[in-house]
Enzyme design. Structure first.
Site, mmCIF file in Angstrom:
data_model
loop_
_atom_site.group_PDB
_atom_site.id
_atom_site.type_symbol
_atom_site.label_atom_id
_atom_site.label_comp_id
_atom_site.label_asym_id
_atom_site.label_seq_id
_atom_site.Cartn_x
_atom_site.Cartn_y
_atom_site.Cartn_z
ATOM 1 N N ASP A 112 0.868 -1.167 -0.007
ATOM 2 C CA ASP A 112 -0.175 -0.159 0.026
ATOM 3 C C ASP A 112 0.920 1.257 0.073
ATOM 4 O OD1 ASP A 112 -2.104 -1.868 0.260
ATOM 5 O OD2 ASP A 112 -1.744 -1.827 2.581
ATOM 6 N N GLU B 197 -11.229 -0.953 -3.275
ATOM 7 C CA GLU B 197 -10.296 -0.400 -2.183
ATOM 8 C C GLU B 197 -9.465 0.201 -2.919
ATOM 9 O OE1 GLU B 197 -9.426 -3.603 0.050
ATOM 10 O OE2 GLU B 197 -7.738 -4.055 -1.253
#
Length: 321
Positions: free
Chosen positions: A19, A200
């Protein structure tokens, strides 16, 4: 689309950092943050050059609470400079205990008013409250046409079979939603629902008269991929009808290049202003055990270009070298 400097970026760029986000500050300095495999803290690096981030000292700016909320699953931090202060958005669950729910993931904000985010004090501004109190994560923020927005992923309990949809709201301040959020996208297409029905990891890019939001879809293995939403820059961004979803993923596994499950991306630029895609991916397909326990989602950085219609052209994940 590339020059010698950006085409020769090491791949992977930083090991075991999922991420990932790289942001270039107004003074030209670069900052890096990402999820660490232990899911227990937030780390930050700073450097005067993009390449300098690779070997920069990593500073822990915050650690999980020993009990209660913000005590586990510290995920997907993002660093943003807003109105003269630094903010970190991140997700966290409850600390493990006999009665706690470590999967009660919610979004939280830290603030640092020092011009240097590696100095000064980080203070907790609390949870980002949403109208539905449910699993929520991956908050990102962007400013456009005089307003600041928050985009995030959240579970809609009324949407059977779906894990998370993407929502957008205006912000009253960096940690407070203003007005009613709107749903921008839900996982409905086949490539968004492999193993898990997920939208997401949103991130905004404003260019060529458009507001683009990339996002990641499906499970976190080789099926993980990047989708694209777009709206005209003059449109009402809080009207879901303003947004168009690209019918196919725009960045996917490339088995020929040995890169699997690219996603949870961000954007930055090199020192010459060339566009760079920041993302994580693994270098193999088969994962032993729970993918969440696997640390090999490495940060990768590569240039990207633009199509004639003004949409981004991310190409393919490049092989390791």
């Amino acid at each position: 689309m590339t020059d010698n400097k950006t085409s020769a970026l090491p791949n992977p760029f930083i090991l075991e950092r999922a991420d990932p986000q790289i942001t270039r500050h107004t003074d030209g300095r670069y900052y890096f943050t990402a999820t660490v495999p232990a899911y227990d803290r937030i780390v930050l690096r700073g450097a005067d050059t993009l390449m300098g981030l690779r070997d920069a000292e990593e500073t822990t700016i915050w650690v999980q609470h020993p009990e209660g909320p913000m005590g586990s699953h510290i995920w997907a931090p993002e660093l943003h400079w807003i109105d003269g202060a630094w903010y970190v958005y991140f997700a966290a669950g409850e600390a493990a205990s006999a009665t706690a729910d470590v999967w009660r993931i919610r979004m939280y904000v830290l603030e640092n008013r020092n011009p240097d985010p590696l100095a000064g004090e980080w203070t907790e501004k609390g949870q980002i409250e949403t109208p539905i109190d449910s699993f929520s994560l991956d908050a990102t923020t962007f400013a456009h046409n005089g307003a600041r927005y928050l985009c995030w992923a959240q579970h809609d309990p009324g949407l059977e079979g779906s894990n998370t949809s993407l929502f957008l709201a205006e912000l009253a301040d960096p940690w407070t939603i203003k007005g009613a959020p709107v749903e921008l996208s839900r996982p409905e297409l086949p490539w968004e629902t492999v193993r898990f029905a997920v939208n997401e990891g949103p991130y905004a890019l404003i260019r060529n008269g458009k507001v683009f939001i990339t996002y990641s879809a499906s499970g976190t293995g080789a099926e993980y991929c990047v989708g694209l939403l777009s709206a005209d820059e003059g449109a009402d961004l809080l009207d879901p009808a303003s947004w168009t979803k690209h019918p196919e993923p725009v960045f996917t596994t490339n088995a020929a290049n040995g890169i699997y499950g690219p996603g949870h991306n961000a954007f930055t630029v090199d020192e010459d202003g060339n566009d760079l895609l920041v993302f994580h991916a693994r270098a193999y397909e088969e994962i032993v055990g729970d993918p969440l326990d696997n640390p090999d989602r490495h940060c990768r950085v590569q240039p990207f270009g633009w199509n004639e219609d003004g949409t981004p052209d991310f190409g393919q994940p490049q092989p390791e070298h």
